[in-house]
Each structure stands twice: as structure tokens, then as C-alpha cells.
Design an enzyme around this catalytic site. Structure first.
Site, PDB file in Angstrom:
ATOM      1  N   ARG A 163      51.169 168.875  22.797  1.00 58.79           N
ATOM      2  CA  ARG A 163      50.971 167.528  22.265  1.00 58.79           C
ATOM      3  C   ARG A 163      49.878 166.790  23.187  1.00 58.79           C
ATOM      4  O   ARG A 163      49.886 166.995  24.347  1.00 58.79           O
ATOM      5  CB  ARG A 163      52.284 166.703  22.071  1.00 58.79           C
ATOM      6  CG  ARG A 163      53.344 167.504  20.997  1.00 58.79           C
ATOM      7  CD  ARG A 163      54.650 166.601  21.159  1.00 58.79           C
ATOM      8  NE  ARG A 163      55.217 166.702  22.317  1.00 58.79           N
ATOM      9  CZ  ARG A 163      55.452 165.748  23.350  1.00 58.79           C
ATOM     10  NH1 ARG A 163      54.656 164.749  23.289  1.00 58.79           N
ATOM     11  NH2 ARG A 163      55.997 166.099  24.300  1.00 58.79           N
TER      12      ARG A 163
ATOM     13  N   TYR B  69      48.298 172.589  17.258  1.00 61.25           N
ATOM     14  CA  TYR B  69      49.451 173.132  17.936  1.00 61.25           C
ATOM     15  C   TYR B  69      50.553 172.303  17.724  1.00 61.25           C
ATOM     16  O   TYR B  69      50.607 171.142  17.595  1.00 61.25           O
ATOM     17  CB  TYR B  69      48.977 173.075  19.556  1.00 61.25           C
ATOM     18  CG  TYR B  69      49.837 173.948  20.506  1.00 61.25           C
ATOM     19  CD1 TYR B  69      49.388 175.291  20.511  1.00 61.25           C
ATOM     20  CD2 TYR B  69      51.027 173.632  20.897  1.00 61.25           C
ATOM     21  CE1 TYR B  69      50.225 176.231  21.173  1.00 61.25           C
ATOM     22  CE2 TYR B  69      52.028 174.505  21.623  1.00 61.25           C
ATOM     23  CZ  TYR B  69      51.465 175.744  21.788  1.00 61.25           C
ATOM     24  OH  TYR B  69      51.956 176.787  22.710  1.00 61.25           O
TER      25      TYR B  69
ATOM     26  N   LYS C 258      58.024 166.272  15.162  1.00 55.11           N
ATOM     27  CA  LYS C 258      57.764 165.065  16.176  1.00 55.11           C
ATOM     28  C   LYS C 258      57.473 164.051  15.064  1.00 55.11           C
ATOM     29  O   LYS C 258      57.793 162.923  15.115  1.00 55.11           O
ATOM     30  CB  LYS C 258      57.123 165.237  17.318  1.00 55.11           C
ATOM     31  CG  LYS C 258      57.544 166.393  18.034  1.00 55.11           C
ATOM     32  CD  LYS C 258      59.073 165.973  18.561  1.00 55.11           C
ATOM     33  CE  LYS C 258      59.214 167.418  19.337  1.00 55.11           C
ATOM     34  NZ  LYS C 258      60.202 167.577  20.397  1.00 55.11           N
TER      35      LYS C 258
ATOM     36  N   HIS D 252      65.828 162.445  19.743  1.00 53.18           N
ATOM     37  CA  HIS D 252      65.214 163.580  20.300  1.00 53.18           C
ATOM     38  C   HIS D 252      66.529 164.304  21.051  1.00 53.18           C
ATOM     39  O   HIS D 252      66.562 164.137  22.302  1.00 53.18           O
ATOM     40  CB  HIS D 252      63.986 163.380  21.541  1.00 53.18           C
ATOM     41  CG  HIS D 252      63.221 164.587  21.879  1.00 53.18           C
ATOM     42  ND1 HIS D 252      62.432 164.309  23.083  1.00 53.18           N
ATOM     43  CD2 HIS D 252      63.042 165.511  21.409  1.00 53.18           C
ATOM     44  CE1 HIS D 252      62.094 165.523  23.373  1.00 53.18           C
ATOM     45  NE2 HIS D 252      62.402 166.190  22.515  1.00 53.18           N
TER      46      HIS D 252
ATOM     47  N   SER E 236      60.958 166.492  26.691  1.00 52.57           N
ATOM     48  CA  SER E 236      60.368 167.868  26.526  1.00 52.57           C
ATOM     49  C   SER E 236      60.449 168.810  27.742  1.00 52.57           C
ATOM     50  O   SER E 236      60.094 168.230  28.765  1.00 52.57           O
ATOM     51  CB  SER E 236      58.755 167.771  26.059  1.00 52.57           C
ATOM     52  OG  SER E 236      58.804 166.977  24.869  1.00 52.57           O
TER      53      SER E 236
ATOM     54  N   CYS F 192      62.879 170.146  29.236  1.00 53.75           N
ATOM     55  CA  CYS F 192      63.765 169.737  30.233  1.00 53.75           C
ATOM     56  C   CYS F 192      65.188 170.307  30.107  1.00 53.75           C
ATOM     57  O   CYS F 192      66.164 169.794  30.491  1.00 53.75           O
ATOM     58  CB  CYS F 192      63.939 168.109  30.371  1.00 53.75           C
ATOM     59  SG  CYS F 192      62.551 167.391  31.358  1.00 53.75           S
TER      60      CYS F 192
ATOM     61  N   ASP G  98      66.675 170.092  19.225  1.00 49.97           N
ATOM     62  CA  ASP G  98      65.628 169.280  19.357  1.00 49.97           C
ATOM     63  C   ASP G  98      65.708 167.890  18.917  1.00 49.97           C
ATOM     64  O   ASP G  98      65.464 166.832  19.526  1.00 49.97           O
ATOM     65  CB  ASP G  98      64.279 169.891  19.174  1.00 49.97           C
ATOM     66  CG  ASP G  98      63.030 169.083  19.711  1.00 49.97           C
ATOM     67  OD1 ASP G  98      63.167 169.110  20.846  1.00 49.97           O
ATOM     68  OD2 ASP G  98      62.082 168.915  18.975  1.00 49.97           O
TER      69      ASP G  98
ATOM     70  N   ARG H  70      55.198 179.214  23.357  1.00 47.54           N
ATOM     71  CA  ARG H  70      56.437 178.765  22.583  1.00 47.54           C
ATOM     72  C   ARG H  70      56.937 180.204  21.477  1.00 47.54           C
ATOM     73  O   ARG H  70      55.851 180.827  21.192  1.00 47.54           O
ATOM     74  CB  ARG H  70      56.018 177.614  21.346  1.00 47.54           C
ATOM     75  CG  ARG H  70      55.662 176.436  22.030  1.00 47.54           C
ATOM     76  CD  ARG H  70      57.136 175.428  22.530  1.00 47.54           C
ATOM     77  NE  ARG H  70      56.905 174.327  23.332  1.00 47.54           N
ATOM     78  CZ  ARG H  70      57.688 173.425  23.446  1.00 47.54           C
ATOM     79  NH1 ARG H  70      58.937 173.471  22.901  1.00 47.54           N
ATOM     80  NH2 ARG H  70      57.536 172.362  24.237  1.00 47.54           N
TER      81      ARG H  70
HETATM   82  P1  GTP Z   1      61.229 171.207  24.448  1.00 46.77           P
HETATM   83  O1  GTP Z   1      61.455 172.348  23.233  1.00 46.77           O
HETATM   84  O2  GTP Z   1      59.718 171.079  24.876  1.00 46.77           O
HETATM   85  O3  GTP Z   1      61.673 169.679  23.980  1.00 46.77           O
HETATM   86  O4  GTP Z   1      61.855 171.596  25.819  1.00 46.77           O
HETATM   87  P2  GTP Z   1      63.585 171.773  25.964  1.00 46.77           P
HETATM   88  O5  GTP Z   1      64.088 170.451  26.497  1.00 46.77           O
HETATM   89  O6  GTP Z   1      64.113 172.583  24.946  1.00 46.77           O
HETATM   90  O7  GTP Z   1      63.578 172.858  27.313  1.00 46.77           O
HETATM   91  P3  GTP Z   1      64.055 174.122  27.565  1.00 46.77           P
HETATM   92  O8  GTP Z   1      65.630 174.242  27.235  1.00 46.77           O
HETATM   93  O9  GTP Z   1      63.113 175.111  26.640  1.00 46.77           O
HETATM   94  O10 GTP Z   1      63.881 174.473  29.054  1.00 46.77           O
HETATM   95  C1  GTP Z   1      62.508 174.218  29.767  1.00 46.77           C
HETATM   96  C2  GTP Z   1      62.578 174.900  30.908  1.00 46.77           C
HETATM   97  O11 GTP Z   1      63.405 174.394  31.862  1.00 46.77           O
HETATM   98  C3  GTP Z   1      62.702 176.373  30.758  1.00 46.77           C
HETATM   99  O12 GTP Z   1      61.686 176.972  31.626  1.00 46.77           O
HETATM  100  C4  GTP Z   1      63.978 176.489  31.246  1.00 46.77           C
HETATM  101  O13 GTP Z   1      64.212 177.889  31.676  1.00 46.77           O
HETATM  102  C5  GTP Z   1      64.402 175.552  32.298  1.00 46.77           C
HETATM  103  N1  GTP Z   1      65.583 175.136  32.322  1.00 46.77           N
HETATM  104  C6  GTP Z   1      66.661 174.736  31.369  1.00 46.77           C
HETATM  105  N2  GTP Z   1      67.690 174.599  31.737  1.00 46.77           N
HETATM  106  C7  GTP Z   1      67.838 174.549  32.977  1.00 46.77           C
HETATM  107  C8  GTP Z   1      68.848 174.643  34.091  1.00 46.77           C
HETATM  108  O14 GTP Z   1      69.780 174.200  33.732  1.00 46.77           O
HETATM  109  N3  GTP Z   1      68.468 174.777  35.335  1.00 46.77           N
HETATM  110  C9  GTP Z   1      67.070 175.153  35.761  1.00 46.77           C
HETATM  111  N4  GTP Z   1      66.838 175.206  36.976  1.00 46.77           N
HETATM  112  N5  GTP Z   1      66.197 175.382  34.596  1.00 46.77           N
HETATM  113  C10 GTP Z   1      66.433 175.288  33.460  1.00 46.77           C
HETATM  114  C1  SPV Z   2      58.207 168.864  22.674  1.00 44.11           C
HETATM  115  O1  SPV Z   2      57.234 168.773  23.192  1.00 44.11           O
HETATM  116  O2  SPV Z   2      59.136 168.074  22.585  1.00 44.11           O
HETATM  117  C2  SPV Z   2      58.273 170.094  21.707  1.00 44.11           C
HETATM  118  C3  SPV Z   2      57.052 170.852  21.474  1.00 44.11           C
HETATM  119  O3  SPV Z   2      59.281 170.254  21.302  1.00 44.11           O
HETATM  120  S1  SPV Z   2      56.368 170.014  20.278  1.00 44.11           S
HETATM  121  O4  SPV Z   2      56.709 170.636  19.154  1.00 44.11           O
HETATM  122  O5  SPV Z   2      54.962 170.646  20.233  1.00 44.11           O
HETATM  123  O6  SPV Z   2      56.230 168.633  20.206  1.00 44.11           O
HETATM  124 MN    MN Z   3      63.162 173.153  22.909  1.00 40.87          MN
END
Ligand code: GTP
Ligand code: SPV
Ligand code: MN
Length: 600
Positions: A69, A210, A219, A239, A261, A263, A286, A383
Site C-alpha cells: 500500500r 498491488y 481496505k 481492522h 498491518s 502485526c 483482517d 502475500r
Molecule cells: P496484515 O495482513 O498486513 O494486516 O498483517 P497481520 O496483522 O495479519 O500480521 P500476520 O499475522 O501476518 O503477522 C505478521 C508477521 O508477524 C509475520 O511474519 C508473523 O510471523 C509475525 N508474528 C505474528 N504473530 C507473532 C507472535 O506472536 N510473535 C512473533 N514474534 N511474531 C509474530
Molecule cells: C494490510 O496492509 O493491512 C494488508 C495488505 O492486509 S493490503 O491488502 O495490501 O492492504
Molecule cells: Mn493478515
């Protein structure tokens, strides 16, 4: 097809402006998906993965400039600037339309204009919203097939006069006769616009192919436009992941958690609980749309139909359910295509002998660039796209149009210091304060956050609030008033604390279930809590650490409230909130003062 007057007129208008070679009305069928994939494999945009290892799955690599984004090019073009507020970019809507119309003129030359009818939320349910995306990207069409419900039933629902949210998208790269297409067409950054006109429920996106820039149901519609609608109409578009957590006795808790995002939302949504007898089922990873039900509780649905998840870090030990979800019928963007035609990314937990990296170069693990830095095979924001129903722990109620009643809100972000593992708000108003002052270190999910060490990210919604963030915070307080004693309990977590030498203090992933269980025990009144200046925290021994090997000093660090650091964060929060001017809710000011007093 359709006899909807607004839709027919809109498609005709856009066709005249963008001058595509042809117009295709999409039906969401498997035949359509397969045909587009065959076409994209033929042009070299897509790679078909090995059918035995990864059935019916494809990999794409974006242009290296178009990987996430772009918040700096994302606009809330409300009629009045003050309605967009201090967290959004604003341009006068008439002026922005003028600028964008010039860009759109002839922009689909040599390309196909696809009309995608889609529903966010179960088709036909009261809570669902209908969107129509016009795009010149076949990649967008196949991803929308997975992420939303694409179906001509949408036309039946619309009828002749029904309303929909128009979502216009172009990659912004017209083709002259005879000109060869690039593998991932897009426009340079200064021509990219991700524009929202909240008073008209209208989305115009130009120049990027993307993720959230291009899959406009996500979003743009389900958060930016929907949050503005929700603010006007008295519901919430957040979110947030949604999960069901069931105790060994069969008691169900529904948890909605807002993390910025990259996290940890997708990971938490499908976690494999390590606390004996407890289990997580996924409802969404999400986005949550929530409104009060007849019983006065807050009900949540997931408006999406699939996951667009971060690939790096997805491994058997961290998120086995996500890995299982992408075993077949998946799309991968910006990962390594291995020599044996499967996919790989950093921290996947398996060896890779080599392949083609996300920049289309030959690649081997450990390769270094000229400066001696390791070359990553997958982009950090690479992704996977997969349908929710492919997740082995998808909840039986994930498509229930009535939604699930939320018991617990969780806020958080990535902080290597300051924020303890978990604390609970004294009451809902303080919970709103916690959510509103949530902060996080930047991640790879947006291109242009710069080198800031930390950013405040209220409710993980900074890039997604479709109106003034002060009004949005007030909306949260108002929802609390409306829900009264049926409002969800509020908690704040941080899985990302590190030691000074950079190792994780908390094992995270499945072990996070210990923290979720503590929250449920709090809701049930089974455990007490100690009062600290920032909120309520676990009494030693009541958040179970059985079987974990965490040194006592690490646990003390994870549970520490460092008043010096918190006073600093409070000062930063005050400075940040000063931007909100007289739109800052009085209750936020009261919360700031109360916290300051408690910190001493
Ligand atoms: P978006 O899809 O962008 O909104 O991200 P998200 O909030 O869904 O994050 P996601 O669950 O994909 O995790 C993002 C990164 O954080 C990944 O590389 C995970 O491996 C890492 N991660 C997630 N949970 C944990 C945790 O409990 N501990 C640690 N150390 N890393 C974590
Ligand atoms: C985010 O950035 O929070 C995502 C990826 O889930 S996107 O759909 O590109 O916004
Ligand atoms: Mn996600």
C-alpha cells in the site's frame, strides 16, 4: 447480466473515458478463473506451480516499485477538508477528479475492462454491501474471486434501481498497438492515486496493481468507505480479526483484535492453542463489521471471503493453519518460485535449494548483494491469497449473517519495549483510550512510512479511517455508551518485546493462547488482577506458564510497567493528539489526565 440503470450508465461512462479494447462482465465462475489464469500464464505474468505439490496454484511477481500500500498516495476526498482530519491526505474532490480524469483518459487502451460484481458479506444478507469493481487487471479479477463473493446474483439483488459502491481501478499503463506488455504493468509513484469520496461512497484507484491498492473490496470499501458509513449510521467497520475461543467445558468466547498491518492478526486468528483443551476457530483475519444486536450485545461479521496474508514467517511452527489453507487453489505474490516449481519464503521453516526470487532473478539462500547484505528471496510484504473455507479451523459460523457476539476487544502493535505482554482496561472508556493511543513500529505492509521509530496507530486504523479520526474516536465512546454493561471487555497486548540483545522475550504464536485464556478467565471472574497505573494486570501464577521455559527475569520484564518509559509515551501521545484540535473527544483528554495522575 444486469438491467441496473446506474450500473449500465457507469460502465458506459468509464468505457468511454478509459477506452479499453473490450469489456468483459465477470461471473465469478471457475471457468472464468481458469481461463484468466491460462491467459496470464501465456503472457508470462503468472507461473503455474507444480500440480502435484501445489494443485491449481499460481505465483506472480510485481514490479519492484509496486509491492505494498502507498499511504502517501491515498486520499480521503471529503467535501470539507476538516472532515478528512489530521490522519488523512485530502484533496478537494472536484480537483482530484479533474486530475484523475486526465490520468484515466485512454488508460485502458489495448487492455480488457473487467466488470466485477461482488458482495462483501454473505450474498443477500442485511449486513452485506454490494460493490462493483471495474479493473483492467486480470490479476485483480482472480484475487477478487478469492477475497470476495463474485457472483451474478449481485445483479439480481440490485435489480433495476438498487445501489452499489462503484470501485474504479486501473493499473494506469495503456498499451499502444504492437507494444509488448510488461510483466506487471503499473504507473510510477507520482501518478498513483488511491482515492475515496466518502460522501458519494465512491472509490477511484489508479496506477498500482498491488493488494489493498487494487483489490478495492478490502481496505478501500470494507474499511475506508465502510468506516465513514458506520460513523454516520451507528455501527463499526474495524481492522480486526475475529475468532472463537472455546474452553474445555465448551464455553465460547468471541474475540476481536485490532493490530496494525503485519502485526499478527492472521496468526492470532488461526492459532493452535497450547493451553490444554482450549481451541481457536477462525471467523476473520483482517476486517470486522459490527453492530449492536437485539439483545444489546455487539455482533461481528467478516465481510471478506478469503485471506490476503503475509507470507514470510508463515511456517509449520508459527501458523500451520495458514500453511494448510494455501496447500491448493492459492495465489502467491512476490515469493520465491523454487527450482521444482513450488513456493518458498523467508522463515517458512523448510530448506530451499534455490529458485527465482521475487525480482525474477535466479536465487539461492545466503546470496549477498554487492554491499554484502543478504538478498531476500521473497519480498517482506509478499502475500498469499486463499479462500477462507480452505482453513482447517474455519468456524462453522463464519458466514452466519447474524454474526457472533463479541466478548473481548484486544488492541496492540509491535513494540520491542515499553508495552507489557498484557493489560486490561479499568472500563470501556479507558479501553477506548488504549485503542486510540495504540502504537507500533512500522512494518513492510506500507511502502512509505519512512524511518520513524514508532507511530501512533489508533485502533490499527490510521490508514483506513474514512473520516476525521477525532470523530472516529468519539464514535467509539458513543458505541460504548450504547452497549453499556454489554460492551466487550478491553485488553492491550504486545507479543513483540525483545531483550537488549534482540531475542524475543515471549514465544508468541500458539503460546498467545495463554494470554487469551487469562482474558476469558477475567471475563468469567475466575481470576483477579492487580491494579497498576496503566490498567489491570495478571496476578503471578494466574496466567499459566506451565510447561514454558521462561526465566523469572524475562517474565518480570514482560510484566513490567516502567513509569519513566510510560511517561515518555504519554508525552508522545499528547503531542500526537494535539493535532486533533477541538475534535479530540473530551473523554480522551480526561483519560490522558487520569493516566498522568496515576503515573505520578
Ligand atoms: P496484515 O495482513 O498486513 O494486516 O498483517 P497481520 O496483522 O495479519 O500480521 P500476520 O499475522 O501476518 O503477522 C505478521 C508477521 O508477524 C509475520 O511474519 C508473523 O510471523 C509475525 N508474528 C505474528 N504473530 C507473532 C507472535 O506472536 N510473535 C512473533 N514474534 N511474531 C509474530
Ligand atoms: C494490510 O496492509 O493491512 C494488508 C495488505 O492486509 S493490503 O491488502 O495490501 O492492504
Ligand atoms: Mn493478515
Amino acid at each position: 447480466m444486469t438491467n441496473n440503470k446506474k450500473l449500465l450508465a457507469w460502465v458506459a461512462e468509464i468505457e468511454a473515458m478509459c477506452t479499453p479494447e473490450q469489456v468483459v462482465w465477470c461471473d465469478g465462475s471457475k471457468e472464468e478463473y481458469d481461463r484468466l489464469m491460462v491467459e496470464m500464464v501465456a503472457t508470462g505474468m503468472a507461473v503455474k506451480l507444480d500440480e502435484t505439490k501445489r494443485p491449481n496454484s499460481f505465483a506472480f511477481n510485481s514490479d519492484p516499485s509496486d509491492v505494498a500500500r502507498v499511504e502517501g498516495r491515498t486520499y480521503i476526498a471529503s467535501l470539507k477538508e476538516e472532515d478528512a482530519g489530521p490522519t488523512n491526505n485530502w484533496i478537494d474532490p472536484a480537483e482530484l477528479k479533474e486530475t484523475m480524469k486526465k490520468l484515466y483518459a485512454g488508460c485502458m487502451k489495448g487492455r480488457t475492462l473487467y466488470v466485477i460484481p461482488f458482495s462483501m458479506g454473505p450474498v443477500g444478507s442485511d449486513i452485506a454491501k454490494i460493490g462493483i469493481e471495474i479493473t483492467d487487471s486480470p490479476y485483480v479479477v482472480v484475487n477478487m474471486h478469492i477475497m470476495t463473493r463474485v457472483t451474478p446474483k449481485v445483479f439480481d439483488i440490485l435489480g433495476e434501481d438498487g445501489d452499489f459502491i462503484p470501485c474504479l481501478h486501473s493499473v494506469g499503463s495503456p498499451l499502444e498497438p504492437g507494444q509488448a506488455d510488461s510483466r506487471w504493468p503499473c504507473a510510477p509513484i507520482e501518478k498513483k492515486y488511491i482515492a475515496h469520496f466518502p460522501e458519494e461512497n465512491l472509490i477511484w484507484s489508479f496506477g498500482s496493481g498491488y493488494g489493498g491498492n487494487a483489490l478495492l473490496g478490502k481496505k478501500c470499501l470494507a474499511l475506508r468507505i465502510a468506516s465513514a458509513m458506520a460513523g454516520r449510521e451507528g455501527w463499526m467497520a474495524e481492522h480486526m480479526l475475529i475468532l472463537r475461543f472455546t474452553s474445555p467445558e465448551g464455553k465460547q468466547f468471541h474475540i476481536a483484535a485490532a493490530f496494525p498491518s503485519a502485526c499478527g492478526k492472521t496468526n492470532l486468528a488461526m492459532l493452535q492453542a497450547t493451553v490444554p483443551g482450549w481451541k481457536v476457530e477462525t471467523i476473520g483475519d483482517d476486517i470486522a463489521w459490527m453492530k449492536p444486536g437485539e439483545d444489546g450485545r455487539l455482533y461481528a461479521i467478516n465481510p471478506e471471503a478469503g485471506f490476503f496474508g503475509v507470507a514470510p514467517g508463515t511456517a509449520e511452527y508459527s501458523n500451520p493453519m495458514a500453511l494448510a489453507s494455501v496447500q491448493e487453489n492459492a495465489i502467491f505474490t512476490n515469493v520465491v518460485v523454487t527450482d521444482d516449481n513450488d513456493v518458498w519464503w523467508e522463515d517458512m521453516g523448510v530448506e530451499c535449494s534455490g529458485g527465482t526470487d521475487w525480482k525474477n532473478n535466479p536465487w539461492k539462500p545466503g546470496m549477498k548483494d554487492a554491499d554484502g547484505n543478504e538478498i531476500k528471496g521473497a519480498h517482506p510484504n509478499s502475500r498469499f491469497t486463499a479462500r477462507a473455507e480452505q482453513c482447517p479451523v474455519i468456524c462453522a459460523d463464519w458466514e452466519n449473517p447474524a454474526g457472533v457476539p463479541i466478548d473481548i476487544f484486544v488492541f496492540g502493535g509491535k513494540r520491542t519495549n515499553t508495552m507489557p505482554l498484557v493489560h486490561e482496561a479499568f472500563d470501556f472508556n479507558q479501553g477506548v483510550y488504549m485503542g486510540a493511543t495504540a502504537s507500533s513500529e512500522p512494518t513492510a505492509a506500507a511502502l512509505d512510512l519512512g524511518n520513524v521509530a514508532l507511530r501512533f496507530d489508533p485502533f490499527a486504523m490510521t490508514p483506513f479511517i474514512g473520516y476525521h479520526a477525532g470523530d472516529y474516536m468519539q464514535h467509539w465512546f458513543d458505541m460504548g455508551d450504547k452497549l453499556g454493561d454489554k460492551a466487550p471487555r478491553c485488553f492491550y497486548v504486545n507479543w513483540f518485546r525483545k531483550t537488549d540483545d534482540g531475542k524475543w522475550l515471549w514465544p508468541g504464536f500458539g503460546e498467545n493462547s495463554r494470554v487469551l485464556k487469562w482474558m476469558c478467565d477475567r471475563v468469567e471472574g475466575k481470576v483477579g488482577a492487580r491494579e497498576t497505573p496503566i490498567g489491570l494486570m495478571p496476578i503471578d501464577g494466574e496466567l499459566t506458564l506451565d510447561g514454558l521455559d521462561i526465566p523469572a527475569e524475562d517474565w518480570a520484564e514482560l510484566m513490567k510497567v516502567d513509569t519513566v518509559l510510560f511517561k515518555q509515551t504519554l508525552q508522545d501521545a499528547k503531542e500526537y493528539l494535539a493535532k486533533f484540535g477541538d475534535k479530540l473527544p473530551t473523554r480522551m483528554t480526561e483519560q490522558l489526565k487520569a493516566l498522568e495522575a496515576r503515573l505520578g
